[in-house]
Enzyme design. Sequence first.
Site, mmCIF file in Angstrom:
data_model
loop_
_atom_site.group_PDB
_atom_site.id
_atom_site.type_symbol
_atom_site.label_atom_id
_atom_site.label_comp_id
_atom_site.label_asym_id
_atom_site.label_seq_id
_atom_site.Cartn_x
_atom_site.Cartn_y
_atom_site.Cartn_z
ATOM 1 N N GLU A 127 76.705 -1.782 135.322
ATOM 2 C CA GLU A 127 76.692 -3.092 134.994
ATOM 3 C C GLU A 127 76.740 -3.996 135.885
ATOM 4 O OE1 GLU A 127 79.793 -3.793 130.886
ATOM 5 O OE2 GLU A 127 80.377 -5.142 132.650
ATOM 6 N N GLU B 185 81.398 1.213 126.886
ATOM 7 C CA GLU B 185 81.966 1.602 127.513
ATOM 8 C C GLU B 185 82.271 0.634 125.596
ATOM 9 O OE1 GLU B 185 83.329 -1.915 130.262
ATOM 10 O OE2 GLU B 185 82.137 -0.081 131.672
#
Length: 457
Positions: A180, A365
Amino acid sequence: MSGLREEAPAGSVEALAARFPPGFAWGVSTSAYQIEGAVEADGRGASIWDVFSRQDGRVRNGDSGATACDHYHRSAQDVELMAGLGVRAYRFSVSWPRVMPSGTGEPNARGLDFYDRLVDLLLVRGIRPVLNLYHWDLPQALQDRGGWANPDMPYWFATYAAAVAERVGDRVQQWLTINEPQVFAFTGHATGRHAPGLTDWPTALRVADAALRSHAAARDRIRALVPGARVGVALDLNLVEPASPSEEDTAAAARHHAIRQRWFLDPLFGGGYPPEAVAAHAAAGHLDGLQLEAPPHGGLDFLGVNYYTRETIRADADSPFRIGFVRGDGSERTTMDWEVHPDGLSQVLRRVIAEYAPQALMVTENGAAFPDVPDGDGRVPDEARRRYLEGHVAAAADAIDAGVPLEGYFVWSLLDNFEWDKGFEQRFGIVRVDYRTQRRTLKASGEWYRELLAAAR
């Protein structure tokens, strides 16, 4: 086995499991700073999150990852938890300051020893290690030298990647370079909510650019050291939709998608920075003389997708980038105040394939925070999380049915953990952690996941 699965009743875990191909990577995810603790053990250096957490008002309740889940001392126990669940893969991150306390220079042998042992523990239990090199815990020593905004960052990161690859590359084939970059670049350097707590958009854009270049540099070092390595990156890709069909709301949603997601997707797949996002930053005065040249092609073997929610966007002249967020229509929400929208996962996966055609995808995720309270018997009946996971696993199956080359699904997270600026108030785990005693308790959602994985076998 195929005959048994054909007879599985609709809505059962058997019927759901039968929708996934053989060899599908069912897994769980964690990250180093959120679970390891032991921040001063065995030569580990300070990270930016150690420093940030000590600053007044930065983290809820003054929490930090100093102890967290004490995974550093309990890794064998946690691997047994995974084995008991039947997971086939474990995505974990390596702590850069544990491996290189000063960020550069000679690796810390004791830090590498920990990950060496962890990889062996996983393999003995038949669990594939999926190693993520960076999940936001930059060595403070490098931050003192400008951090991700320093032009030397690609070299530093590639050198760190090489140290890890030289130690465990004989047993680890699947690698994520960075998790991320949107979050640590923008939330850490533009809005200041995450470490290192800066509020400067030009710096944030330099950080984002360095992350993309660092990925490419680390990718090349890993491939040179690990024959057959598969290298990817994980992006935060929630579903972005306009609040209405109006031209203004549609344009605002497209602008948000370009600023937040395409800023990384486009360069990773061979394009430059999206022009509409560049124009938005220029209009806001963020470029500050920056010459934005396209970073190297990402050369991904797979793309990791971290999906949690839907973001509904409207035009708002008084908000940054003229983008406003709409809370929604009363749909179920998590304690992070995120809308529960399972179909968004399928939509995101299908859009990424249609627009960028990566070789493969993995949901690296997916999970939710809810207020888990043990009952009188000590069981944690987290029905809301079980429903969340079931809905999103079904959405992943829908994507496979639509032709998406999805290779794995990783629950976030194995354990309740330190949730960054939210401290320990938000619980994402399918295993409850009593932070006082470090006792682990499998929640009802974890029991459901165990049943699903048993059916998948």
